[in-house]
Write an enzyme that holds these catalytic residues in place. Structure first.
Site, PDB file in Angstrom:
ATOM      1  N   LYS A  67       1.290  -1.440   0.130  1.00  0.00           N
ATOM      2  CA  LYS A  67      -0.372  -0.040   0.174  1.00  0.00           C
ATOM      3  C   LYS A  67       0.895   1.018  -0.477  1.00  0.00           C
ATOM      4  O   LYS A  67       1.641   1.449   0.547  1.00  0.00           O
ATOM      5  CB  LYS A  67      -1.213  -0.188   1.280  1.00  0.00           C
ATOM      6  CG  LYS A  67      -2.181   0.796   0.959  1.00  0.00           C
ATOM      7  CD  LYS A  67      -2.619   1.122   2.281  1.00  0.00           C
ATOM      8  CE  LYS A  67      -4.266   1.037   2.313  1.00  0.00           C
ATOM      9  NZ  LYS A  67      -4.703   1.439   3.898  1.00  0.00           N
TER      10      LYS A  67
HETATM   11  O1  G3P Z   1      -9.258   2.059   4.547  1.00  0.00           O
HETATM   12  C1  G3P Z   1      -8.531   3.443   4.853  1.00  0.00           C
HETATM   13  C2  G3P Z   1      -9.723   3.397   5.791  1.00  0.00           C
HETATM   14  O2  G3P Z   1      -9.080   3.270   7.399  1.00  0.00           O
HETATM   15  C3  G3P Z   1      -9.824   5.246   6.577  1.00  0.00           C
HETATM   16  O3  G3P Z   1     -11.305   5.365   7.109  1.00  0.00           O
HETATM   17  O4  G3P Z   1     -12.367   6.218   9.398  1.00  0.00           O
HETATM   18  O5  G3P Z   1      -9.897   6.759   9.429  1.00  0.00           O
HETATM   19  O6  G3P Z   1     -11.594   7.540   7.452  1.00  0.00           O
HETATM   20  P1  G3P Z   1     -10.857   5.914   8.425  1.00  0.00           P
END
Ligand code: G3P
Length: 217
Positions: A87
């Site tokens: 990633k």
């Molecule tokens: O896959 C990306 C994710 O982990 C980010 O999620 O909820 O931190 O925006 P969030």
């Protein structure tokens, strides 16, 4: 649409895997830190543990931001298991690294994508997956799902092979809308996946069936 789980928590990964619907896993440095994983050896072991649970792509994020560091780190991550997807953040050296990984048959997930232009660059570089963060876009008062629709349209028009991986999913409805928009993959917290199960009429209907079934025994 494939279902990935967006966590580094082994119990949650096992729970989703046991439902039989899990196709892969995504992690990021914040999710790894949340599990208290510290030091390169612990990080490597944790990715190995995840790969032993799920037979599908497991995104492992690099911390480096220079071309040299990303390549060095990505090569080590890719050696952990054949299912590791490196990633890489959406930055200039990240794009250059994605092209290098693509030329060397190492799968990549281009992360922190917030615009169609960024998604085009990721696809041009040969990313296996592109990760638009739809929840964070919604948080900023734009429409995350509209971006998924736009990227899917562009990739179809241009014949790009990169898979659209909707990330930063916050709700079951996000999953439904991403499926409708043509996302190839949704990576979700366990709560959003299990949230898809819920409907009050299912609960009421089941309670009635079980009540009536007592008369059949
Ligand atoms: O896959 C990306 C994710 O982990 C980010 O999620 O909820 O931190 O925006 P969030």
């Amino acid at each position: 649409m494939k279902f990935f789980i967006d966590t580094a928590n082994l119990d949650q990964i096992r729970e989703a895997h046991e439902m039989g619907i899990l196709d892969g896993v995504t992690t990021n440095p914040s999710l790894m830190a949340k599990e208290g994983i510290k030091g390169p050896n612990a990080v490597m072991k944790h990715y190995r543990d995840i790969c032993e649970i799920v037979d599908g792509p497991v995104s492992a994020e690099v911390i480096g931001t220079s071309f040299k560091d990303i390549i060095e780190e990505g090569k080590k991550l890719a050696e952990i298991h054949e299912n590791i997807v490196v990633k890489v953040p959406m930055i200039k050296d990240g794009i250059k690294a994605i092209k290098w990984f693509s030329d060397n048959d190492i799968p990549t997930n281009c992360t922190l994508v917030f615009s169609a232009g960024q998604a085009i660059l990721a696809a041009k570089a040969g990313a296996s997956f592109v990760s638009p963060f739809i929840g964070r876009i919604d948080d900023s008062n734009w429409d995350g799902v509209a971006l998924i629709e736009q990227i899917v349209r562009i990739y179809n028009t241009q014949g790009f092979a990169t898979e659209v991986l909707a990330a930063s999913i916050r709700t079951p409805l996000h999953i439904v809308r991403c499926a409708e928009a043509g996302a190839d993959v949704c990576t979700c917290p366990l709560s959003s996946i299990t949230g898809l199960l819920k409907h009050p009429l299912t609960d009421l209907g089941l309670a009635q069936f079980l009540k009536d079934a007592t008369g059949l025994q």
